[in-house]
Scaffold this motif. Structure first.
Motif, PDB file in Angstrom:
ATOM      1  N   ASN A 104      39.017  57.697  94.875  1.00 44.07           N
ATOM      2  CA  ASN A 104      40.178  57.382  94.046  1.00 44.07           C
ATOM      3  C   ASN A 104      41.137  56.491  94.837  1.00 44.07           C
ATOM      4  O   ASN A 104      41.858  56.952  95.713  1.00 44.07           O
ATOM      5  CB  ASN A 104      40.861  58.684  93.614  1.00 44.07           C
ATOM      6  CG  ASN A 104      41.981  58.464  92.629  1.00 44.07           C
ATOM      7  OD1 ASN A 104      42.728  57.501  92.716  1.00 44.07           O
ATOM      8  ND2 ASN A 104      42.105  59.385  91.688  1.00 44.07           N
ATOM      9  N   LYS A 105      41.143  55.200  94.529  1.00 45.02           N
ATOM     10  CA  LYS A 105      41.958  54.236  95.280  1.00 45.02           C
ATOM     11  C   LYS A 105      43.443  54.555  95.182  1.00 45.02           C
ATOM     12  O   LYS A 105      44.175  54.443  96.165  1.00 45.02           O
ATOM     13  CB  LYS A 105      41.687  52.814  94.788  1.00 45.02           C
ATOM     14  CG  LYS A 105      42.476  51.784  95.589  1.00 45.02           C
ATOM     15  CD  LYS A 105      42.113  50.389  95.195  1.00 45.02           C
ATOM     16  CE  LYS A 105      42.931  49.298  95.849  1.00 45.02           C
ATOM     17  NZ  LYS A 105      43.898  49.603  96.812  1.00 45.02           N
ATOM     18  N   GLU A 106      43.898  54.976  94.017  1.00 43.60           N
ATOM     19  CA  GLU A 106      45.321  55.299  93.845  1.00 43.60           C
ATOM     20  C   GLU A 106      45.742  56.439  94.784  1.00 43.60           C
ATOM     21  O   GLU A 106      46.788  56.364  95.434  1.00 43.60           O
ATOM     22  CB  GLU A 106      45.596  55.691  92.390  1.00 43.60           C
ATOM     23  CG  GLU A 106      47.031  56.041  92.112  1.00 43.60           C
ATOM     24  CD  GLU A 106      47.253  56.498  90.677  1.00 43.60           C
ATOM     25  OE1 GLU A 106      48.388  56.919  90.389  1.00 43.60           O
ATOM     26  OE2 GLU A 106      46.311  56.454  89.862  1.00 43.60           O
ATOM     27  N   LEU A 107      44.926  57.480  94.882  1.00 42.59           N
ATOM     28  CA  LEU A 107      45.243  58.592  95.778  1.00 42.59           C
ATOM     29  C   LEU A 107      45.147  58.191  97.243  1.00 42.59           C
ATOM     30  O   LEU A 107      45.960  58.628  98.061  1.00 42.59           O
ATOM     31  CB  LEU A 107      44.319  59.778  95.510  1.00 42.59           C
ATOM     32  CG  LEU A 107      44.726  60.671  94.352  1.00 42.59           C
ATOM     33  CD1 LEU A 107      43.724  61.800  94.183  1.00 42.59           C
ATOM     34  CD2 LEU A 107      46.105  61.237  94.544  1.00 42.59           C
ATOM     35  N   GLN A 108      44.168  57.382  97.589  1.00 42.48           N
ATOM     36  CA  GLN A 108      44.052  56.932  98.966  1.00 42.48           C
ATOM     37  C   GLN A 108      45.260  56.064  99.357  1.00 42.48           C
ATOM     38  O   GLN A 108      45.803  56.202 100.455  1.00 42.48           O
ATOM     39  CB  GLN A 108      42.739  56.182  99.193  1.00 42.48           C
ATOM     40  CG  GLN A 108      41.495  57.046  99.022  1.00 42.48           C
ATOM     41  CD  GLN A 108      41.460  58.238  99.974  1.00 42.48           C
ATOM     42  OE1 GLN A 108      41.814  58.149 101.136  1.00 42.48           O
ATOM     43  NE2 GLN A 108      41.022  59.384  99.450  1.00 42.48           N
ATOM     44  N   ASP A 109      45.703  55.217  98.437  1.00 42.89           N
ATOM     45  CA  ASP A 109      46.908  54.410  98.690  1.00 42.89           C
ATOM     46  C   ASP A 109      48.139  55.300  98.823  1.00 42.89           C
ATOM     47  O   ASP A 109      49.019  55.040  99.654  1.00 42.89           O
ATOM     48  CB  ASP A 109      47.124  53.393  97.569  1.00 42.89           C
ATOM     49  CG  ASP A 109      46.097  52.268  97.588  1.00 42.89           C
ATOM     50  OD1 ASP A 109      45.394  52.099  98.618  1.00 42.89           O
ATOM     51  OD2 ASP A 109      45.979  51.554  96.573  1.00 42.89           O
ATOM     52  N   LEU A 110      48.197  56.345  98.023  1.00 43.27           N
ATOM     53  CA  LEU A 110      49.323  57.280  98.094  1.00 43.27           C
ATOM     54  C   LEU A 110      49.319  58.029  99.427  1.00 43.27           C
ATOM     55  O   LEU A 110      50.373  58.240 100.035  1.00 43.27           O
ATOM     56  CB  LEU A 110      49.254  58.261  96.920  1.00 43.27           C
ATOM     57  CG  LEU A 110      50.490  59.060  96.606  1.00 43.27           C
ATOM     58  CD1 LEU A 110      51.700  58.177  96.385  1.00 43.27           C
ATOM     59  CD2 LEU A 110      50.245  59.920  95.382  1.00 43.27           C
ATOM     60  N   GLY A 111      48.157  58.414  99.916  1.00 37.82           N
ATOM     61  CA  GLY A 111      48.043  59.053 101.219  1.00 37.82           C
ATOM     62  C   GLY A 111      48.477  58.124 102.338  1.00 37.82           C
ATOM     63  O   GLY A 111      49.182  58.532 103.272  1.00 37.82           O
ATOM     64  N   LYS A 112      48.078  56.874 102.244  1.00 38.55           N
ATOM     65  CA  LYS A 112      48.490  55.878 103.243  1.00 38.55           C
ATOM     66  C   LYS A 112      50.004  55.718 103.222  1.00 38.55           C
ATOM     67  O   LYS A 112      50.643  55.630 104.273  1.00 38.55           O
ATOM     68  CB  LYS A 112      47.797  54.549 102.968  1.00 38.55           C
ATOM     69  CG  LYS A 112      48.061  53.504 104.021  1.00 38.55           C
ATOM     70  CD  LYS A 112      47.272  52.240 103.762  1.00 38.55           C
ATOM     71  CE  LYS A 112      47.549  51.231 104.860  1.00 38.55           C
ATOM     72  NZ  LYS A 112      46.838  49.994 104.635  1.00 38.55           N
ATOM     73  N   TYR A 113      50.591  55.688 102.025  1.00 34.50           N
ATOM     74  CA  TYR A 113      52.050  55.611 101.897  1.00 34.50           C
ATOM     75  C   TYR A 113      52.711  56.799 102.603  1.00 34.50           C
ATOM     76  O   TYR A 113      53.714  56.628 103.307  1.00 34.50           O
ATOM     77  CB  TYR A 113      52.457  55.570 100.421  1.00 34.50           C
ATOM     78  CG  TYR A 113      53.896  55.941 100.191  1.00 34.50           C
ATOM     79  CD1 TYR A 113      54.912  55.019 100.410  1.00 34.50           C
ATOM     80  CD2 TYR A 113      54.249  57.222  99.775  1.00 34.50           C
ATOM     81  CE1 TYR A 113      56.243  55.363 100.226  1.00 34.50           C
ATOM     82  CE2 TYR A 113      55.566  57.570  99.589  1.00 34.50           C
ATOM     83  CZ  TYR A 113      56.564  56.636  99.812  1.00 34.50           C
ATOM     84  OH  TYR A 113      57.876  56.988  99.624  1.00 34.50           O
ATOM     85  N   CYS A 114      52.169  57.998 102.418  1.00 29.66           N
ATOM     86  CA  CYS A 114      52.747  59.202 103.033  1.00 29.66           C
ATOM     87  C   CYS A 114      52.761  59.099 104.555  1.00 29.66           C
ATOM     88  O   CYS A 114      53.773  59.408 105.195  1.00 29.66           O
ATOM     89  CB  CYS A 114      51.979  60.454 102.603  1.00 29.66           C
ATOM     90  SG  CYS A 114      52.189  60.885 100.873  1.00 29.66           S
ATOM     91  N   VAL A 115      51.653  58.648 105.139  1.00 25.70           N
ATOM     92  CA  VAL A 115      51.581  58.512 106.595  1.00 25.70           C
ATOM     93  C   VAL A 115      52.541  57.423 107.073  1.00 25.70           C
ATOM     94  O   VAL A 115      53.267  57.606 108.056  1.00 25.70           O
ATOM     95  CB  VAL A 115      50.135  58.219 107.052  1.00 25.70           C
ATOM     96  CG1 VAL A 115      50.082  57.859 108.527  1.00 25.70           C
ATOM     97  CG2 VAL A 115      49.248  59.425 106.772  1.00 25.70           C
ATOM     98  N   GLU A 116      52.588  56.308 106.364  1.00 25.05           N
ATOM     99  CA  GLU A 116      53.500  55.227 106.753  1.00 25.05           C
ATOM    100  C   GLU A 116      54.961  55.670 106.650  1.00 25.05           C
ATOM    101  O   GLU A 116      55.779  55.356 107.521  1.00 25.05           O
ATOM    102  CB  GLU A 116      53.261  53.998 105.885  1.00 25.05           C
ATOM    103  CG  GLU A 116      51.956  53.298 106.195  1.00 25.05           C
ATOM    104  CD  GLU A 116      51.612  52.198 105.199  1.00 25.05           C
ATOM    105  OE1 GLU A 116      52.307  52.055 104.161  1.00 25.05           O
ATOM    106  OE2 GLU A 116      50.631  51.473 105.469  1.00 25.05           O
ATOM    107  N   GLU A 117      55.287  56.403 105.599  1.00 25.47           N
ATOM    108  CA  GLU A 117      56.658  56.884 105.418  1.00 25.47           C
ATOM    109  C   GLU A 117      57.022  57.901 106.500  1.00 25.47           C
ATOM    110  O   GLU A 117      58.129  57.880 107.041  1.00 25.47           O
ATOM    111  CB  GLU A 117      56.807  57.500 104.018  1.00 25.47           C
ATOM    112  CG  GLU A 117      58.204  57.878 103.646  1.00 25.47           C
ATOM    113  CD  GLU A 117      59.142  56.698 103.460  1.00 25.47           C
ATOM    114  OE1 GLU A 117      60.359  56.953 103.345  1.00 25.47           O
ATOM    115  OE2 GLU A 117      58.698  55.529 103.432  1.00 25.47           O
ATOM    116  N   TYR A 118      56.088  58.776 106.824  1.00 26.03           N
ATOM    117  CA  TYR A 118      56.309  59.738 107.910  1.00 26.03           C
ATOM    118  C   TYR A 118      56.555  58.997 109.229  1.00 26.03           C
ATOM    119  O   TYR A 118      57.491  59.302 109.966  1.00 26.03           O
ATOM    120  CB  TYR A 118      55.106  60.670 108.029  1.00 26.03           C
ATOM    121  CG  TYR A 118      55.156  61.558 109.245  1.00 26.03           C
ATOM    122  CD1 TYR A 118      55.965  62.686 109.281  1.00 26.03           C
ATOM    123  CD2 TYR A 118      54.414  61.247 110.381  1.00 26.03           C
ATOM    124  CE1 TYR A 118      56.027  63.499 110.409  1.00 26.03           C
ATOM    125  CE2 TYR A 118      54.470  62.057 111.507  1.00 26.03           C
ATOM    126  CZ  TYR A 118      55.281  63.171 111.513  1.00 26.03           C
ATOM    127  OH  TYR A 118      55.344  63.955 112.627  1.00 26.03           O
TER     128      TYR A 118
END
Length: 135
Positions: free
Chosen positions: A43-57
């Motif tokens: 799921n590309k949308e979820l993988q992008d969301l996970g990447k966003y979470c790590v970048e935001e952290y």
């Protein structure tokens, strides 16, 4: 006879309403309840969301603690979603630490697509240590 039908009609309508709401709850899960997301790894949308979470952290860590040792994002390994005033995602993210160790993190993020916003609510090491079950 008119009094009997006066009471039966609301009871009948109430029964129909209860029937449909029960059916909807069994098809999609409880309204407002968490549901598992299938095919997380593709799921590309979820993988992008996970990447966003790590970048935001990482961004918050750099800003508050001046830490330069950051996490890198390989993938989201598990996800649940919940409809709130938006969609709240509960993600289990595998991330590589600055020392090269692969660890699991739990993230909670709310997405409001109608205003094109997302907000990281929580990001913390996961109490789950079973990384191998996801690979």
């Amino acid at each position: 006879m008119a009094k009997a039908s006066f009471f039966l009609i609301p009871l009948f309508l109430l029964f129909i309403l209860a029937l449909f709401s029960t059916r909807a709850a069994t098809i999609e899960g409880l309204v407002g309840g968490r549901t598992m997301v299938k095919d997380v790894k593709t799921n590309k949308e979820l993988q992008d969301l996970g990447k966003y979470c790590v970048e935001e952290y990482n961004r918050k860590q750099q800003h508050t603690a001046r830490i330069t040792k950051l996490l890198t994002f390989p993938q989201v390994v598990e996800a649940e979603k919940q409809v709130v005033s938006g969609i709240k995602y509960y993600l289990k993210i595998s991330a590589t630490t600055y020392s090269g160790a692969l660890k699991l993190f739990d993230a909670v993020v709310v997405v409001k697509p109608w205003v094109d916003t997302k907000e990281l609510l929580n990001f913390a090491p996961s109490p789950s240590t079973k990384i191998k079950q996801f690979w």
